[in-house]
Design a protein around this motif. Structure first.
Motif, PDB file in Angstrom:
ATOM      1  N   THR A  47       0.861  -1.186   0.000  1.00  0.00           N
ATOM      2  CA  THR A  47       0.000   0.000   0.000  1.00  0.00           C
ATOM      3  C   THR A  47       0.892   1.228   0.000  1.00  0.00           C
ATOM      4  O   THR A  47       1.854   1.298   0.775  1.00  0.00           O
ATOM      5  CB  THR A  47      -0.925   0.013   1.230  1.00  0.00           C
ATOM      6  N   SER A  79      -3.753   0.456  -3.134  1.00  0.00           N
ATOM      7  CA  SER A  79      -3.101  -0.846  -3.092  1.00  0.00           C
ATOM      8  C   SER A  79      -2.396  -1.064  -4.422  1.00  0.00           C
ATOM      9  O   SER A  79      -2.959  -0.775  -5.489  1.00  0.00           O
ATOM     10  CB  SER A  79      -4.126  -1.951  -2.844  1.00  0.00           C
ATOM     11  N   GLY A 137     -10.106  -0.322  -4.653  1.00  0.00           N
ATOM     12  CA  GLY A 137     -10.886  -1.346  -3.984  1.00  0.00           C
ATOM     13  C   GLY A 137     -11.150  -2.592  -4.800  1.00  0.00           C
ATOM     14  O   GLY A 137     -11.683  -3.572  -4.280  1.00  0.00           O
ATOM     15  N   SER A 140      -5.411  -3.790  -7.979  1.00  0.00           N
ATOM     16  CA  SER A 140      -4.196  -3.070  -7.578  1.00  0.00           C
ATOM     17  C   SER A 140      -3.556  -2.391  -8.781  1.00  0.00           C
ATOM     18  O   SER A 140      -3.665  -2.857  -9.919  1.00  0.00           O
ATOM     19  CB  SER A 140      -3.194  -4.042  -6.944  1.00  0.00           C
ATOM     20  N   THR A 165     -16.213   2.423   0.933  1.00  0.00           N
ATOM     21  CA  THR A 165     -15.465   1.205   1.207  1.00  0.00           C
ATOM     22  C   THR A 165     -14.244   1.569   2.031  1.00  0.00           C
ATOM     23  O   THR A 165     -13.492   2.481   1.647  1.00  0.00           O
ATOM     24  CB  THR A 165     -15.023   0.505  -0.090  1.00  0.00           C
ATOM     25  N   HIS A 184     -10.678   0.246   3.928  1.00  0.00           N
ATOM     26  CA  HIS A 184      -9.640  -0.779   3.970  1.00  0.00           C
ATOM     27  C   HIS A 184      -8.709  -0.475   5.146  1.00  0.00           C
ATOM     28  O   HIS A 184      -7.933   0.483   5.086  1.00  0.00           O
ATOM     29  CB  HIS A 184      -8.838  -0.792   2.668  1.00  0.00           C
ATOM     30  N   ASP A 186      -5.456  -1.257   7.729  1.00  0.00           N
ATOM     31  CA  ASP A 186      -4.189  -1.966   7.617  1.00  0.00           C
ATOM     32  C   ASP A 186      -4.169  -3.094   8.654  1.00  0.00           C
ATOM     33  O   ASP A 186      -5.094  -3.267   9.453  1.00  0.00           O
ATOM     34  CB  ASP A 186      -3.006  -1.019   7.769  1.00  0.00           C
ATOM     35  N   ALA A 216     -14.510  -9.567   2.404  1.00  0.00           N
ATOM     36  CA  ALA A 216     -13.218  -9.920   1.814  1.00  0.00           C
ATOM     37  C   ALA A 216     -13.450 -10.245   0.346  1.00  0.00           C
ATOM     38  O   ALA A 216     -14.490 -10.799  -0.019  1.00  0.00           O
ATOM     39  CB  ALA A 216     -12.584 -11.097   2.540  1.00  0.00           C
ATOM     40  N   THR A 238     -10.976  -7.884   5.064  1.00  0.00           N
ATOM     41  CA  THR A 238      -9.989  -6.960   4.480  1.00  0.00           C
ATOM     42  C   THR A 238     -10.622  -5.646   4.033  1.00  0.00           C
ATOM     43  O   THR A 238      -9.914  -4.728   3.648  1.00  0.00           O
ATOM     44  CB  THR A 238      -9.303  -7.612   3.270  1.00  0.00           C
ATOM     45  N   LEU A 239     -11.953  -5.587   4.083  1.00  0.00           N
ATOM     46  CA  LEU A 239     -12.646  -4.359   3.707  1.00  0.00           C
ATOM     47  C   LEU A 239     -13.973  -4.295   4.461  1.00  0.00           C
ATOM     48  O   LEU A 239     -14.469  -5.301   4.975  1.00  0.00           O
ATOM     49  CB  LEU A 239     -12.874  -4.287   2.192  1.00  0.00           C
ATOM     50  N   TYR A 240     -14.522  -3.099   4.473  1.00  0.00           N
ATOM     51  CA  TYR A 240     -15.815  -2.876   5.123  1.00  0.00           C
ATOM     52  C   TYR A 240     -16.655  -1.991   4.212  1.00  0.00           C
ATOM     53  O   TYR A 240     -16.199  -0.932   3.758  1.00  0.00           O
ATOM     54  CB  TYR A 240     -15.633  -2.205   6.489  1.00  0.00           C
ATOM     55  N   ASP A 243      -8.014   3.400   5.144  1.00  0.00           N
ATOM     56  CA  ASP A 243      -8.133   3.992   3.811  1.00  0.00           C
ATOM     57  C   ASP A 243      -9.606   3.910   3.403  1.00  0.00           C
ATOM     58  O   ASP A 243     -10.161   2.813   3.272  1.00  0.00           O
ATOM     59  CB  ASP A 243      -7.251   3.243   2.816  1.00  0.00           C
TER      60      ASP A 243
END
Length: 763
Positions: A91, A100, A174, A177, A454, A456, A458, A483, A586-588, A614
């Motif tokens: 990142t 990312s 998101g 990469s 979204t 992210h 760490d 995820a 890994t994400l929300y 992030d």
């Protein structure tokens, strides 16, 4: 020839408005078709140019660090390879924006899949911290050569040496990469894991799927983690430009047909109204061919003038037009086929209008040189039983006679209604396209965008802490952990996105167009792009590979998926954990209160995370369709012009036909105002029938066209939305009232004509 020109000049003076409308309508139609050609060229050419210049790879394959990826260079059908290159996930941050990235280790630029330098220079071994960014990533980070990138959670910094363009799939926040080229010594990720990537350029691009199957078989299914191919990259690069081109092309062709039919009807009506004049022309020596040429040349000149205006403006304005249309025209003007298209499109439009004009003008050539006495019976025929009963009920005679006059001869009346209904139908389709775009903005949760943000975190921020931090903001109403992993499809020829969102207790609110939500274990919903890719339907079971682990899911619904071309299969996070107990969110996905500003909330959450979070807004596909609004407005204006031409024709025909009945109407005691009302009512009834027909046919046609486009783009059917009943009512009312107003003046003049003039007209 002199007599022909004098006739054409006299006719032009009599029908100036109609000539002007034909010129303007033709200009709008040709401009729409030229813009469509420009957008198609703009959508395809930039990516194709980059792919050709960079000697691009048709397939990019990600593998584990221990795989012997170099063996793929010896496969049959592989022309050359790029790499393999060592890769690592990381990142980076620049000016408060995080992304990312995938670090790729290289010393010299590759020959196959060579990145094209846009600015700066390539890697320098004297600068071990130097990196080269792919252009879309650099744009997202607001980075340029000389800037410094930081790696959050570490003291490491990277210096941007250059920015490149490539034909690979672009960076998407998101979702995918971004590519960062670095020296092999600098390729290391935060988790210490590394991998490899290799690009294959094939001798036959059509064998992409077969080549991928052989590559996976050679390396082993557990060694391949992700695959992307040139078709996917090209489709993403074309994006919304191709959609805009399709919309313009469709409406341009529809408007061309409507204009040609309107001109055909106008000539037919004028021929019926000038039978005596045409007979006189033949009596003084005009041949049938000369009579046909009078009408044909006259209207071809009008169409040619409109096409010339459109081509000149399109060529002169070019890139001066603001927005994407200007960019498209600027690129298109530099393409090899630009000149041919600039000539072919206007010529084809003029020829099409000329062909329909010739069919109508042919009837003028068949008019006998001796005028035939008109029938004594009125053209409307005898009053029908319904009309007589209506008069018996003491309804206003003007309304009853006007309704009767609107449909005197069924074939001719139906043809008039059909010609007027076609532009109205296309306007309804255009309004439906506008409403569908507005729905993407006003109701994103109904088209697969339930979450506005979204997040992210760490690795230093655990799941409970991340949830608590996100839920603490007053504007956040729901926090859905998730995820996303890359999965290989059966046959291992392509990579899809496998998402786990929400839990069984708190499921994610997917937008479903078919089936039911995924509630139980091993249940999932899939996008249209994935169903098409795997050739499966709702109710089927699918098997995919995540790393070395198989994942078997039961598709119970089709979700509307605007991301990744619809090649997404989604289940709950709990289902993914059953296959991989070590999997962590890994994400929300964050849902916000109505009216909340996503940008402001994202800034607040980023500040509250103190560098460990992030947050970015979910990309709305409607953002790329903003130029379509201006296109729709322009198309509606062109179609309105065509409808106006047809209305003028209908009014002129009704007034001429009413001249036969004028003496009879005055004899039964109707005043000039009532006689005017008869003609206005007849025109209004014709317009009302066309509005009803155009609306009834336009709404299902619009839904079908939009759903077909949604399905072809991978989003899926079910996104179409028609205009509101109020808007349709206002549209229909405006069309009917406009027709009545347009008919009032010529009808009033005809009703006040002297009896001597009327006797000469019917003689």
């Amino acid at each position: 020839m002199r007599a022909t020109l004098r006739w054409a000049h006299a006719d032009l003076r009599t029908h100036r408005g109609e000539a002007l409308f034909i010129v303007l309508a033709t200009a709008g139609i040709v401009a729409s078709l030229l813009l469509a050609a420009a957008l198609f060229g703009y959508a395809t050419n930039p990516w194709q140019r980059v792919f050709t210049q960079s000697h691009g790879a048709h397939v990019w394959i990600h593998t584990g660090a221990s795989a012997d990826a170099g063996r793929l260079a010896r496969l049959d059908g592989v022309e050359s390879v790029a790499g393999p290159y060592r890769t690592a996930s990381a990142t980076v941050e620049s000016r408060g924006t995080r992304a990312s990235v995938e670090l790729r280790g290289a010393v010299e630029p590759p020959v196959t899949g060579r990145p094209l330098l846009v600015s700066g220079h390539w890697l320098d071994q004297a600068r071990p911290d130097g990196v080269v960014l792919e252009e879309s990533l650099a744009r997202a980070l607001w980075a340029e050569p000389g800037d410094t990138l930081t790696v959050p959670g570490t003291t490491r910094t990277l210096t941007v040496l250059g920015v490149t363009d490539s034909a690979e799939p672009r960076y998407r926040p998101g979702e995918r990469s971004g590519v960062v080229w670095a020296l092999p010594s600098a390729v290391r990720g935060a988790d210490g894991h590394t991998g490899q990537i290799i690009g294959l350029r094939l001798t036959d691009p059509g064998d992409t799927d077969y080549a991928v199957q052989r590559a996976v078989t050679t390396l082993g299914s557990g060694a391949v983690t992700q695959v992307s191919n040139w078709q996917q990259a090209r489709a993403e690069a074309q994006g919304d430009n191709r959609l805009l081109g399709q919309v313009l092309g469709l409406f341009g062709l529809g408007a061309l047909l409507a204009a040609a039919l309107a001109v055909h009807g106008a000539i037919g009506t004028r021929i019926r109204g000038h039978l005596r004049d045409i007979s006189v022309l033949k009596a003084i020596g005009f041949t049938p061919g000369q009579v046909v040429r009078i009408f044909l040349i006259q209207h071809v000149v009008y169409a040619s003038l409109g096409a010339l205006v459109a081509a000149t403006l399109t060529q002169a304005l070019g890139s001066r037009i603001p927005g994407r249309l200007g960019d498209a025209l600027g690129v298109w003007q530099g393409l090899p086929g630009h000149t041919a298209a600039l000539l072919a499109v206007p010529v084809a439009a003029v020829l099409f209008i000329g062909a329909t004009t010739g069919i109508a003008a042919w009837r003028a050539g068949r008019v006998p040189p001796v005028p035939v006495l008109r029938a004594a019976a009125p053209p409307a025929g005898r009053l029908s039983g319904v009309a007589r009963r209506a008069l018996g009920l003491r309804l206003p005679p003007a309304l009853v006679l006007g309704w009767h006059q609107a449909f005197p001869r069924r074939p001719r009346s139906l043809a008039t209604v059909a010609r007027l209904a076609l532009p109205l139908l296309l306007i309804v389709v255009a309004l439906s396209a506008w409403t569908t775009i507005d729905r993407f903005h006003s109701e994103p949760e109904r088209i697969g965008l339930a979450a506005a943000l979204t997040a992210h975190p760490d690795e230093s921020l655990g799941d409970p802490a991340a949830r608590a931090l996100l839920a603490r903001n007053a504007q956040v109403t729901a926090v859905h952990p998730g995820a996303e992993v890359a999965a290989l499809v059966p046959g291992q020829t392509a990579t899809i996105a496998l998402r786990g969102l929400g839990t069984h207790q708190d499921p994610y609110p997917f937008s479903l167009a078919e089936g039911r939500p995924a509630r139980g274990p091993d249940e999932a919903v899939a996008g249209q792009g994935l169903l098409d890719l795997l050739d499966v339907r709702v109710g089927d079971w699918v098997r995919m590979t995540v790393g070395a682990r198989p994942q078997i899911l039961h598709i119970v619904g089709r979700s509307i998926e605007p991301e990744n071309g619809g090649r997404v299969i989604s289940t709950s996070l709990d289902t993914l954990r059953e296959n991989d107990p070590e999997l962590r969110p890994t994400l929300y996905q964050l849902q916000l209160r109505p009216g909340a500003d996503p940008g402001k909330v994202a800034a607040e959450l980023t500040a509250a995370g103190h560098g460990h979070l992030d947050v970015h807004a979910v990309t709305n596909p409607a953002d790329g369709l903003s130029p379509l609004r201006g296109v729709v407005v322009g198309l509606i204006a062109v179609l309105a012009l065509i409808g106006l031409i047809e209305l003028l024709t209908a009014v002129g025909g009704t007034v001429r036909e009413g001249e036969r009945d004028l003496l009879a109407l005055k004899a039964i005691g109707l005043s000039p105002r009532q006689i005017t009302a008869v003609t206005v009512t007849a025109t209004t009834c014709t317009a009302l029938a066309a509005v009803l027909a155009g609306t009834a046919l336009g709404l299902p046609l619009a839904h079908w066209l939009i759903d077909v486009q949604g399905k072809s783009s991978g989003i899926g059917a079910g996104i179409a939305r028609g205009p509101s009943p109020l808007l349709l009512s206002l549209f229909g009312l405006a069309a009917v009232l406009g027709a009545a107003a347009l008919a009032a003046l010529p009808a009033g003049r005809a009703a006040r004509r002297r009896l001597a003039d009327t006797l000469s007209a019917v003689a």
